[in-house]
Design an enzyme around this catalytic site. Sequence first.
Site, PDB file in Angstrom:
ATOM      1  N   TYR A 106     -79.677 -12.778  37.182  1.00  0.00           N
ATOM      2  CA  TYR A 106     -79.987 -11.838  36.098  1.00  0.00           C
ATOM      3  C   TYR A 106     -78.777 -11.544  35.206  1.00  0.00           C
ATOM      4  O   TYR A 106     -78.859 -10.712  34.309  1.00  0.00           O
ATOM      5  CB  TYR A 106     -80.519 -10.519  36.693  1.00  0.00           C
ATOM      6  CG  TYR A 106     -81.806 -10.688  37.474  1.00  0.00           C
ATOM      7  CD1 TYR A 106     -83.028 -10.814  36.817  1.00  0.00           C
ATOM      8  CD2 TYR A 106     -81.812 -10.726  38.868  1.00  0.00           C
ATOM      9  CE1 TYR A 106     -84.216 -10.974  37.522  1.00  0.00           C
ATOM     10  CE2 TYR A 106     -82.989 -10.890  39.586  1.00  0.00           C
ATOM     11  CZ  TYR A 106     -84.195 -11.016  38.909  1.00  0.00           C
ATOM     12  OH  TYR A 106     -85.367 -11.172  39.590  1.00  0.00           O
ATOM     13  N   ASP A 107     -77.649 -12.207  35.459  1.00  0.00           N
ATOM     14  CA  ASP A 107     -76.434 -11.953  34.662  1.00  0.00           C
ATOM     15  C   ASP A 107     -76.673 -12.001  33.145  1.00  0.00           C
ATOM     16  O   ASP A 107     -76.124 -11.187  32.409  1.00  0.00           O
ATOM     17  CB  ASP A 107     -75.316 -12.947  35.035  1.00  0.00           C
ATOM     18  CG  ASP A 107     -74.674 -12.622  36.385  1.00  0.00           C
ATOM     19  OD1 ASP A 107     -74.925 -11.527  36.920  1.00  0.00           O
ATOM     20  OD2 ASP A 107     -73.916 -13.469  36.894  1.00  0.00           O
TER      21      ASP A 107
ATOM     22  N   ASP B 139     -76.797  -9.029  50.452  1.00  0.00           N
ATOM     23  CA  ASP B 139     -78.110  -8.912  49.832  1.00  0.00           C
ATOM     24  C   ASP B 139     -77.867  -8.124  48.572  1.00  0.00           C
ATOM     25  O   ASP B 139     -77.232  -7.066  48.601  1.00  0.00           O
ATOM     26  CB  ASP B 139     -79.120  -8.204  50.745  1.00  0.00           C
ATOM     27  CG  ASP B 139     -80.545  -8.460  50.240  1.00  0.00           C
ATOM     28  OD1 ASP B 139     -80.854  -9.626  49.940  1.00  0.00           O
ATOM     29  OD2 ASP B 139     -81.323  -7.510  50.127  1.00  0.00           O
ATOM     30  N   SER B 140     -78.287  -8.693  47.477  1.00  0.00           N
ATOM     31  CA  SER B 140     -77.997  -8.016  46.227  1.00  0.00           C
ATOM     32  C   SER B 140     -79.197  -8.129  45.315  1.00  0.00           C
ATOM     33  O   SER B 140     -80.074  -8.966  45.527  1.00  0.00           O
ATOM     34  CB  SER B 140     -76.757  -8.629  45.570  1.00  0.00           C
ATOM     35  OG  SER B 140     -76.899 -10.026  45.494  1.00  0.00           O
TER      36      SER B 140
END
Length: 199
Positions: A156-157, A71-72
């Site tokens: 979101y990178d 989970d990140s």
Amino acid sequence: MNKRIIFATSNEGKMKEIRLILKDLDYDIVSMKEAGIFVDIIEDGSTFEENAVIKAKTIMEMTGEMVLADDSGLEVDAMDKAPGIYSARFLGEDTSYDMKNNYILNKLKDLPEKNRSARFVCAIACVFPDGEVVTTRATIEGSISYEIAGNNGFGYDPIFWVPEYGCTSAQLSTDIKNQISHRGKALESMKDIIKNKLK
């Protein structure tokens, strides 16, 4: 039959990263889809660790096999650490990351560099067939960029600025990204735990 570890995700971008990092484990790393598991898991934990454990436990109980889950998410300090554990569901399940990223850029548009601090957090859970549960956590510190840039990444990178490389996470090479990323570091720690357990 090859030994395998199921990774509780259907995200292909994530699976690519995970396979690269875990390639020296003597196991096939398969996604839920590849394992023929189609189930919606309610992630109602209040931390990254709790959500990762919920996912891994659910699939281990269904299969009796070793299961990894992560989970990140992105924590933006100027937004009270939002989107946090809701990163994937931020602004609604089906909202594109382009929209999410533009929303965050817009929220921070008047803030100077020093107020744009952010981090990626990743918790990895492993549930072994004997029921043992272990978790690892890692973070990468950075800030929110002023524009979307780069296409070597997902989520979101493209708005996550990595100061020591002077670019966004989506502009880094895959090798560097896997070495420094929150997921890369959390998986490396987990790989050591798994190797010790399986000795």
